[in-house]
Design a protein around this motif. Structure first.
Motif, PDB file in Angstrom:
ATOM      1  N   ASN A  31       0.859  -1.186   0.000  1.00 38.82           N
ATOM      2  CA  ASN A  31       0.000   0.000   0.000  1.00 38.82           C
ATOM      3  C   ASN A  31       0.891   1.230   0.000  1.00 38.82           C
ATOM      4  OD1 ASN A  31      -1.940   1.957   0.312  1.00 38.82           O
ATOM      5  ND2 ASN A  31      -2.891   1.059   2.132  1.00 38.82           N
ATOM      6  N   HIS A  33       1.678   5.003  -0.032  1.00 34.88           N
ATOM      7  CA  HIS A  33       1.121   6.317   0.316  1.00 34.88           C
ATOM      8  C   HIS A  33      -0.398   6.266   0.502  1.00 34.88           C
ATOM      9  CE1 HIS A  33       4.721   8.977  -1.182  1.00 34.88           C
ATOM     10  NE2 HIS A  33       5.071   8.064  -0.272  1.00 34.88           N
ATOM     11  N   THR A  35      -2.685   4.649  -0.934  1.00 34.81           N
ATOM     12  CA  THR A  35      -3.487   4.660  -2.165  1.00 34.81           C
ATOM     13  C   THR A  35      -4.319   3.401  -2.309  1.00 34.81           C
ATOM     14  OG1 THR A  35      -1.658   3.668  -3.417  1.00 34.81           O
ATOM     15  CG2 THR A  35      -1.798   6.083  -3.391  1.00 34.81           C
ATOM     16  N   HIS A  42       0.902   0.584  -9.599  1.00 34.07           N
ATOM     17  CA  HIS A  42       0.514   1.881 -10.157  1.00 34.07           C
ATOM     18  C   HIS A  42       1.020   2.030 -11.583  1.00 34.07           C
ATOM     19  CE1 HIS A  42      -1.331   4.158  -6.849  1.00 34.07           C
ATOM     20  NE2 HIS A  42      -0.589   3.405  -6.047  1.00 34.07           N
ATOM     21  N   LEU A  48       2.225   9.810  -9.815  1.00 39.93           N
ATOM     22  CA  LEU A  48       2.976   9.152  -8.745  1.00 39.93           C
ATOM     23  C   LEU A  48       4.288   8.590  -9.285  1.00 39.93           C
ATOM     24  CD1 LEU A  48       1.585   6.682  -6.115  1.00 39.93           C
ATOM     25  CD2 LEU A  48       3.416   5.958  -7.641  1.00 39.93           C
TER      26      LEU A  48
END
Length: 426
Positions: A31, A33, A35, A42, A48
Protein backbone atom coordinates in the motif's frame (compact mmCIF):
# COMPACT_ATOMS: atom_id res chain seq x y z
CA UNK A 1 18.52 -21.30 9.88
CA UNK A 2 20.39 -17.96 10.05
CA UNK A 3 18.50 -14.68 10.21
CA UNK A 4 19.31 -11.69 8.05
CA UNK A 5 21.22 -10.09 10.91
CA UNK A 6 23.50 -13.14 11.16
CA UNK A 7 24.80 -12.75 7.60
CA UNK A 8 27.29 -10.38 6.04
CA UNK A 9 27.01 -10.81 2.29
CA UNK A 10 29.97 -10.01 0.04
CA UNK A 11 28.49 -11.18 -3.27
CA UNK A 12 29.45 -9.33 -6.45
CA UNK A 13 25.88 -8.69 -7.53
CA UNK A 14 23.02 -8.57 -7.12
CA UNK A 15 24.37 -7.08 -3.94
CA UNK A 16 23.13 -6.59 -0.42
CA UNK A 17 20.46 -3.92 0.05
CA UNK A 18 20.01 -1.94 3.29
CA UNK A 19 17.57 -3.73 5.58
CA UNK A 20 15.65 -0.59 6.49
CA UNK A 21 15.16 0.21 2.80
CA UNK A 22 13.78 -3.28 2.18
CA UNK A 23 11.45 -2.99 5.16
CA UNK A 24 9.97 0.24 3.79
CA UNK A 25 9.80 -1.26 0.30
CA UNK A 26 7.82 -4.21 1.65
CA UNK A 27 5.20 -1.79 2.97
CA UNK A 28 5.20 0.14 -0.32
CA UNK A 29 4.55 -3.07 -2.25
CA UNK A 30 1.30 -3.54 -0.35
CA UNK A 31 0.00 0.00 0.00
CA UNK A 32 1.95 2.98 -1.31
CA UNK A 33 1.12 6.32 0.32
CA UNK A 34 -2.31 5.04 1.42
CA UNK A 35 -3.49 4.66 -2.16
CA UNK A 36 -4.75 1.12 -1.60
CA UNK A 37 -2.37 -0.12 -4.30
CA UNK A 38 1.22 -1.26 -4.10
CA UNK A 39 3.82 0.79 -5.88
CA UNK A 40 4.43 -1.99 -8.43
CA UNK A 41 0.73 -1.83 -9.36
CA UNK A 42 0.51 1.88 -10.16
CA UNK A 43 0.66 2.96 -13.77
CA UNK A 44 4.04 4.09 -15.02
CA UNK A 45 2.11 6.93 -16.71
CA UNK A 46 0.78 8.25 -13.40
CA UNK A 47 1.93 11.39 -11.62
CA UNK A 48 2.98 9.15 -8.75
CA UNK A 49 5.43 7.35 -11.05
CA UNK A 50 6.74 10.63 -12.44
CA UNK A 51 7.32 11.89 -8.90
CA UNK A 52 9.32 8.75 -8.00
CA UNK A 53 11.49 9.14 -11.11
CA UNK A 54 12.03 12.87 -10.68
CA UNK A 55 12.97 12.56 -6.99
CA UNK A 56 15.45 9.76 -7.72
CA UNK A 57 17.01 11.83 -10.48
CA UNK A 58 17.27 14.89 -8.23
CA UNK A 59 18.88 12.89 -5.41
CA UNK A 60 21.36 11.19 -7.74
CA UNK A 61 22.30 14.60 -9.16
CA UNK A 62 22.80 15.87 -5.61
CA UNK A 63 24.89 12.88 -4.51
CA UNK A 64 27.23 13.07 -7.50
CA UNK A 65 27.09 16.85 -8.12
CA UNK A 66 25.92 16.21 -11.68
CA UNK A 67 26.06 19.46 -13.70
CA UNK A 68 22.85 20.91 -15.13
CA UNK A 69 23.90 20.18 -18.71
CA UNK A 70 23.66 16.42 -18.12
CA UNK A 71 20.60 14.21 -18.38
CA UNK A 72 19.82 11.15 -16.24
CA UNK A 73 18.14 8.21 -17.94
CA UNK A 74 16.66 5.06 -16.39
CA UNK A 75 16.83 2.19 -18.85
CA UNK A 76 16.66 -1.59 -19.15
CA UNK A 77 19.21 -4.02 -20.55
CA UNK A 78 21.89 -3.81 -17.87
CA UNK A 79 25.45 -2.71 -18.39
CA UNK A 80 25.72 -5.27 -21.18
CA UNK A 81 22.93 -3.49 -23.03
CA UNK A 82 24.90 -0.27 -22.72
CA UNK A 83 27.87 -1.86 -24.51
CA UNK A 84 25.56 -1.65 -27.53
CA UNK A 85 23.65 1.51 -26.68
CA UNK A 86 26.65 3.77 -26.13
CA UNK A 87 28.20 2.64 -29.41
CA UNK A 88 24.94 3.03 -31.36
CA UNK A 89 24.21 6.50 -30.03
CA UNK A 90 27.68 8.03 -30.07
CA UNK A 91 28.50 6.68 -33.50
CA UNK A 92 25.25 8.32 -34.62
CA UNK A 93 26.41 11.59 -33.04
CA UNK A 94 29.76 11.23 -34.84
CA UNK A 95 27.97 10.78 -38.17
CA UNK A 96 25.88 13.89 -37.51
CA UNK A 97 29.02 15.95 -36.82
CA UNK A 98 30.69 14.70 -40.01
CA UNK A 99 27.56 15.39 -42.01
CA UNK A 100 27.50 18.97 -40.74
CA UNK A 101 31.21 19.41 -41.50
CA UNK A 102 30.64 18.28 -45.07
CA UNK A 103 27.66 20.60 -45.49
CA UNK A 104 29.44 23.57 -43.91
CA UNK A 105 27.68 23.38 -40.56
CA UNK A 106 24.20 23.16 -42.01
CA UNK A 107 22.17 19.98 -41.77
CA UNK A 108 22.80 18.36 -45.12
CA UNK A 109 20.30 16.89 -47.55
CA UNK A 110 20.35 13.14 -46.83
CA UNK A 111 19.26 12.50 -50.42
CA UNK A 112 22.24 14.34 -51.97
CA UNK A 113 24.31 11.52 -53.53
CA UNK A 114 27.54 13.55 -53.54
CA UNK A 115 27.27 14.48 -49.85
CA UNK A 116 26.33 10.93 -48.95
CA UNK A 117 29.35 9.59 -50.82
CA UNK A 118 31.64 12.01 -48.98
CA UNK A 119 30.10 10.96 -45.71
CA UNK A 120 30.54 7.29 -46.53
CA UNK A 121 34.21 7.88 -47.30
CA UNK A 122 34.60 9.61 -43.93
CA UNK A 123 32.95 6.65 -42.21
CA UNK A 124 35.05 4.08 -44.07
CA UNK A 125 38.33 5.90 -43.46
CA UNK A 126 37.94 7.66 -40.12
CA UNK A 127 35.24 6.16 -37.91
CA UNK A 128 36.83 4.58 -34.84
CA UNK A 129 35.54 3.40 -31.46
CA UNK A 130 38.35 3.20 -28.89
CA UNK A 131 38.47 0.69 -26.04
CA UNK A 132 40.78 0.36 -23.05
CA UNK A 133 40.72 -3.34 -22.12
CA UNK A 134 41.61 -3.96 -18.48
CA UNK A 135 39.38 -6.90 -17.58
CA UNK A 136 36.51 -9.14 -18.54
CA UNK A 137 33.87 -6.43 -18.85
CA UNK A 138 35.87 -4.07 -21.04
CA UNK A 139 36.81 -7.09 -23.15
CA UNK A 140 33.11 -7.85 -23.65
CA UNK A 141 32.36 -4.20 -24.46
CA UNK A 142 35.03 -4.19 -27.18
CA UNK A 143 33.74 -7.49 -28.57
CA UNK A 144 30.24 -6.02 -28.82
CA UNK A 145 31.57 -2.93 -30.60
CA UNK A 146 33.31 -5.16 -33.08
CA UNK A 147 30.23 -7.34 -33.55
CA UNK A 148 28.06 -4.33 -34.34
CA UNK A 149 30.45 -2.17 -36.35
CA UNK A 150 33.22 -4.47 -37.57
CA UNK A 151 36.85 -4.76 -36.58
CA UNK A 152 37.81 -2.02 -39.02
CA UNK A 153 36.00 0.52 -36.83
CA UNK A 154 37.24 -0.75 -33.45
CA UNK A 155 40.56 0.42 -32.03
CA UNK A 156 41.97 -1.39 -29.00
CA UNK A 157 43.88 1.56 -27.58
CA UNK A 158 45.27 -0.51 -24.70
CA UNK A 159 45.07 -4.12 -23.52
CA UNK A 160 46.57 -4.98 -20.15
CA UNK A 161 47.12 -8.60 -21.14
CA UNK A 162 49.79 -7.57 -23.63
CA UNK A 163 52.14 -6.45 -20.87
CA UNK A 164 51.02 -8.82 -18.10
CA UNK A 165 51.74 -12.28 -19.42
CA UNK A 166 48.36 -12.67 -21.11
CA UNK A 167 46.43 -12.01 -17.90
CA UNK A 168 44.46 -9.12 -16.51
CA UNK A 169 45.58 -7.44 -13.30
CA UNK A 170 47.23 -4.20 -14.41
CA UNK A 171 46.43 -0.99 -16.29
CA UNK A 172 48.93 -0.15 -19.03
CA UNK A 173 50.84 3.10 -18.64
CA UNK A 174 49.04 5.91 -20.44
CA UNK A 175 52.16 6.65 -22.51
CA UNK A 176 51.54 3.35 -24.32
CA UNK A 177 47.90 4.00 -25.19
CA UNK A 178 47.17 4.32 -28.91
CA UNK A 179 44.14 6.60 -28.93
CA UNK A 180 42.45 7.53 -32.19
CA UNK A 181 42.54 11.15 -33.28
CA UNK A 182 38.77 11.60 -33.57
CA UNK A 183 37.11 8.58 -31.97
CA UNK A 184 33.34 8.41 -31.72
CA UNK A 185 33.98 7.40 -28.12
CA UNK A 186 36.68 6.12 -25.78
CA UNK A 187 35.35 3.43 -23.48
CA UNK A 188 36.81 2.22 -20.21
CA UNK A 189 35.50 0.20 -17.27
CA UNK A 190 36.25 2.15 -14.11
CA UNK A 191 36.21 -0.98 -11.95
CA UNK A 192 36.50 -4.55 -13.18
CA UNK A 193 34.48 -6.76 -10.85
CA UNK A 194 35.96 -10.07 -12.06
CA UNK A 195 39.65 -9.18 -11.84
CA UNK A 196 39.57 -6.63 -9.02
CA UNK A 197 41.15 -3.85 -11.08
CA UNK A 198 40.12 -0.23 -10.56
CA UNK A 199 41.37 2.94 -12.22
CA UNK A 200 42.94 4.89 -9.33
CA UNK A 201 42.05 8.21 -10.96
CA UNK A 202 40.57 9.64 -14.14
CA UNK A 203 43.12 9.07 -16.97
CA UNK A 204 45.11 12.24 -17.65
CA UNK A 205 45.22 11.55 -21.39
CA UNK A 206 41.42 11.70 -21.50
CA UNK A 207 41.06 15.02 -19.70
CA UNK A 208 39.60 17.97 -21.64
CA UNK A 209 42.09 20.53 -22.89
CA UNK A 210 42.22 24.25 -21.96
CA UNK A 211 39.52 24.88 -24.58
CA UNK A 212 37.21 22.43 -22.83
CA UNK A 213 37.40 19.99 -25.70
CA UNK A 214 38.72 16.47 -25.43
CA UNK A 215 37.93 12.84 -26.15
CA UNK A 216 34.35 11.63 -25.93
CA UNK A 217 34.72 9.48 -22.83
CA UNK A 218 32.28 6.75 -21.82
CA UNK A 219 32.78 4.97 -18.49
CA UNK A 220 31.15 1.84 -17.17
CA UNK A 221 30.89 2.49 -13.42
CA UNK A 222 28.47 -0.33 -12.60
CA UNK A 223 30.36 -1.51 -9.55
CA UNK A 224 32.00 1.60 -8.09
CA UNK A 225 29.47 4.36 -8.68
CA UNK A 226 28.65 6.22 -5.44
CA UNK A 227 31.78 4.85 -3.75
CA UNK A 228 33.93 7.84 -4.68
CA UNK A 229 33.69 11.45 -5.75
CA UNK A 230 34.02 11.90 -9.50
CA UNK A 231 34.18 14.90 -11.80
CA UNK A 232 31.17 14.16 -13.98
CA UNK A 233 32.15 16.92 -16.41
CA UNK A 234 35.15 14.83 -17.54
CA UNK A 235 32.77 12.27 -19.03
CA UNK A 236 30.50 12.45 -22.02
CA UNK A 237 28.49 9.53 -20.62
CA UNK A 238 28.56 7.26 -17.58
CA UNK A 239 26.45 4.16 -17.19
CA UNK A 240 25.92 1.73 -14.34
CA UNK A 241 23.66 -1.13 -13.40
CA UNK A 242 21.73 -0.51 -10.20
CA UNK A 243 22.43 -3.89 -8.62
CA UNK A 244 25.74 -3.10 -6.91
CA UNK A 245 25.38 0.14 -4.95
CA UNK A 246 22.00 1.52 -5.91
CA UNK A 247 19.13 -0.98 -5.97
CA UNK A 248 17.92 -4.30 -7.31
CA UNK A 249 18.77 -5.71 -10.72
CA UNK A 250 16.58 -4.43 -13.52
CA UNK A 251 17.44 -0.75 -13.91
CA UNK A 252 20.46 0.72 -15.68
CA UNK A 253 21.29 4.39 -15.20
CA UNK A 254 22.87 6.56 -17.90
CA UNK A 255 24.24 10.01 -17.13
CA UNK A 256 24.91 11.74 -20.44
CA UNK A 257 25.83 15.22 -21.56
CA UNK A 258 22.81 16.89 -23.16
CA UNK A 259 24.81 17.97 -26.21
CA UNK A 260 24.65 14.31 -27.26
CA UNK A 261 20.85 14.41 -27.09
CA UNK A 262 19.87 16.63 -30.01
CA UNK A 263 16.30 16.58 -31.32
CA UNK A 264 15.47 13.34 -33.06
CA UNK A 265 15.12 15.24 -36.36
CA UNK A 266 18.83 16.10 -36.34
CA UNK A 267 19.98 12.51 -35.80
CA UNK A 268 21.08 10.51 -38.82
CA UNK A 269 18.02 8.89 -40.35
CA UNK A 270 17.72 5.13 -40.39
CA UNK A 271 17.90 5.32 -44.17
CA UNK A 272 21.17 7.28 -44.11
CA UNK A 273 22.77 4.95 -41.58
CA UNK A 274 21.88 1.98 -43.77
CA UNK A 275 23.37 3.76 -46.79
CA UNK A 276 26.55 4.20 -44.77
CA UNK A 277 26.58 0.51 -43.83
CA UNK A 278 26.07 1.30 -40.13
CA UNK A 279 23.59 -0.25 -37.68
CA UNK A 280 20.81 1.68 -35.98
CA UNK A 281 19.74 1.19 -32.35
CA UNK A 282 16.48 -0.39 -31.24
CA UNK A 283 14.20 2.47 -30.25
CA UNK A 284 14.45 1.63 -26.52
CA UNK A 285 18.24 2.07 -26.74
CA UNK A 286 18.00 5.47 -28.43
CA UNK A 287 19.04 7.99 -25.78
CA UNK A 288 17.20 11.00 -27.11
CA UNK A 289 13.96 9.00 -27.21
CA UNK A 290 14.37 7.91 -23.59
CA UNK A 291 15.29 11.46 -22.51
CA UNK A 292 12.36 13.02 -24.34
CA UNK A 293 9.99 10.68 -22.51
CA UNK A 294 11.55 11.05 -19.03
CA UNK A 295 12.59 7.37 -19.15
CA UNK A 296 8.98 6.32 -19.79
CA UNK A 297 8.97 5.50 -23.49
CA UNK A 298 8.24 1.90 -22.50
CA UNK A 299 7.07 0.43 -19.19
CA UNK A 300 9.71 1.16 -16.58
CA UNK A 301 9.82 -0.72 -13.28
CA UNK A 302 8.76 2.06 -10.93
CA UNK A 303 9.29 -0.20 -7.92
CA UNK A 304 12.98 -0.58 -8.81
CA UNK A 305 13.34 3.18 -9.25
CA UNK A 306 11.59 3.66 -5.90
CA UNK A 307 14.23 1.48 -4.18
CA UNK A 308 16.99 3.42 -5.95
CA UNK A 309 15.44 6.59 -4.59
CA UNK A 310 15.29 5.18 -1.08
CA UNK A 311 18.96 4.14 -1.20
CA UNK A 312 19.95 7.61 -2.42
CA UNK A 313 17.86 9.30 0.27
CA UNK A 314 19.54 7.13 2.91
CA UNK A 315 22.99 8.08 1.60
CA UNK A 316 22.09 11.77 1.76
CA UNK A 317 20.81 11.38 5.34
CA UNK A 318 23.86 9.42 6.45
CA UNK A 319 26.53 11.61 4.88
CA UNK A 320 26.03 15.39 4.91
CA UNK A 321 29.04 15.61 2.56
CA UNK A 322 27.27 13.15 0.25
CA UNK A 323 29.46 10.83 -1.80
CA UNK A 324 32.66 12.13 -0.19
CA UNK A 325 31.49 10.69 3.12
CA UNK A 326 30.65 7.40 1.47
CA UNK A 327 34.08 7.34 -0.18
CA UNK A 328 35.79 7.74 3.20
CA UNK A 329 33.81 4.78 4.51
CA UNK A 330 34.50 2.66 1.41
CA UNK A 331 38.21 3.39 1.65
CA UNK A 332 38.27 2.56 5.37
CA UNK A 333 36.58 -0.81 4.83
CA UNK A 334 38.92 -1.67 1.95
CA UNK A 335 41.99 -0.80 4.02
CA UNK A 336 40.83 -3.09 6.82
CA UNK A 337 40.55 -6.06 4.48
CA UNK A 338 43.72 -5.42 2.47
CA UNK A 339 45.75 -4.85 5.64
CA UNK A 340 44.64 -8.23 6.93
CA UNK A 341 45.56 -9.91 3.65
CA UNK A 342 48.91 -8.15 3.34
CA UNK A 343 49.86 -9.13 6.88
CA UNK A 344 50.19 -12.75 5.72
CA UNK A 345 51.96 -12.77 2.32
CA UNK A 346 52.78 -16.46 2.70
CA UNK A 347 49.05 -17.28 3.10
CA UNK A 348 47.31 -14.87 0.72
CA UNK A 349 48.08 -13.34 -2.67
CA UNK A 350 46.11 -10.39 -4.05
CA UNK A 351 45.41 -11.02 -7.73
CA UNK A 352 45.86 -7.54 -9.32
CA UNK A 353 48.88 -5.27 -9.07
CA UNK A 354 48.93 -3.14 -5.91
CA UNK A 355 48.76 0.09 -7.93
CA UNK A 356 45.35 -0.80 -9.37
CA UNK A 357 43.72 -2.78 -6.55
CA UNK A 358 39.98 -2.31 -6.48
CA UNK A 359 38.51 -0.80 -3.33
CA UNK A 360 35.24 -2.45 -4.28
CA UNK A 361 36.02 -6.01 -5.43
CA UNK A 362 38.88 -7.43 -3.38
CA UNK A 363 40.18 -10.47 -5.28
CA UNK A 364 42.79 -12.78 -3.79
CA UNK A 365 43.99 -16.38 -3.58
CA UNK A 366 44.52 -18.49 -0.48
CA UNK A 367 47.93 -20.16 -0.84
CA UNK A 368 48.01 -21.84 2.55
CA UNK A 369 49.48 -25.32 2.21
CA UNK A 370 50.23 -27.27 -0.94
CA UNK A 371 46.67 -27.52 -2.27
CA UNK A 372 45.32 -24.06 -3.13
CA UNK A 373 41.87 -25.30 -4.09
CA UNK A 374 41.50 -27.21 -0.84
CA UNK A 375 42.67 -24.19 1.15
CA UNK A 376 40.14 -21.95 -0.60
CA UNK A 377 37.33 -24.43 -0.01
CA UNK A 378 38.22 -24.47 3.67
CA UNK A 379 38.33 -20.65 3.74
CA UNK A 380 34.88 -20.41 2.15
CA UNK A 381 33.35 -23.10 4.39
CA UNK A 382 34.72 -21.58 7.59
CA UNK A 383 33.63 -18.14 6.45
CA UNK A 384 30.06 -19.34 5.84
CA UNK A 385 30.03 -20.90 9.30
CA UNK A 386 30.77 -17.44 10.67
CA UNK A 387 28.10 -15.74 8.55
CA UNK A 388 30.51 -14.40 5.89
CA UNK A 389 28.88 -15.35 2.59
CA UNK A 390 29.24 -14.57 -1.10
CA UNK A 391 33.05 -14.77 -1.01
CA UNK A 392 33.62 -17.21 -3.86
CA UNK A 393 35.57 -15.70 -6.78
CA UNK A 394 34.21 -15.41 -10.30
CA UNK A 395 33.94 -18.73 -12.11
CA UNK A 396 36.46 -17.61 -14.76
CA UNK A 397 39.12 -16.66 -12.21
CA UNK A 398 38.51 -18.64 -9.06
CA UNK A 399 39.91 -17.65 -5.71
CA UNK A 400 38.18 -15.35 -3.23
CA UNK A 401 36.32 -12.13 -3.95
CA UNK A 402 34.99 -9.82 -1.25
CA UNK A 403 32.76 -7.18 -2.76
CA UNK A 404 32.92 -4.07 -0.61
CA UNK A 405 29.76 -2.35 -1.80
CA UNK A 406 28.15 0.54 0.06
CA UNK A 407 25.60 -1.63 1.83
CA UNK A 408 28.32 -3.74 3.52
CA UNK A 409 28.58 -2.22 7.01
CA UNK A 410 31.86 -1.31 8.67
CA UNK A 411 31.21 -4.10 11.17
CA UNK A 412 31.05 -6.57 8.28
CA UNK A 413 34.44 -5.48 6.96
CA UNK A 414 35.87 -5.70 10.48
CA UNK A 415 34.47 -9.20 10.88
CA UNK A 416 35.96 -10.30 7.55
CA UNK A 417 39.38 -8.80 8.37
CA UNK A 418 39.36 -10.59 11.73
CA UNK A 419 38.47 -13.89 10.04
CA UNK A 420 41.23 -13.46 7.43
CA UNK A 421 43.79 -13.04 10.20
CA UNK A 422 42.40 -15.93 12.26
CA UNK A 423 42.35 -18.31 9.29
CA UNK A 424 45.98 -17.51 8.48
CA UNK A 425 47.12 -18.41 11.97
CA UNK A 426 44.93 -21.48 12.53
Amino acid sequence: MPSRSDITYFGAGPALLPTDVLEEAAKALLNYHDTGLGIAEHSHRSQLAADVINQAKADLASCLDIPDDYEILFMHGGGTGQFSATAYNLVGAWVTRKQQEISGGIQGDPTDPKATQQLKEAVDNNLKIDYLITGGWSQKAAAEGERLFGSEHVNIAADSRETNGGKFGTIPDESTWKLSKDAALVYFCSNETVDGVEFPAFPKSLLPGPDGKGPIVVADMSSNILTQKISVENFSAIFFGAQKNLGPAGITVVVIKRSFLPPITSQPSARLMRQLGLPIPPIIFQYETIAKNNSLYNTLSIFDVYIIGQVLAKLLRTYPDKVEGQQAMSDKKARLVYDAIDAFPEIYKVIPSKAVRSRVNICFRVTKGDDIEAAERAFLEEGIAQGLTGLKGHRSLGGIRASNYNSVPLEGAEKLAKFIRAFATS
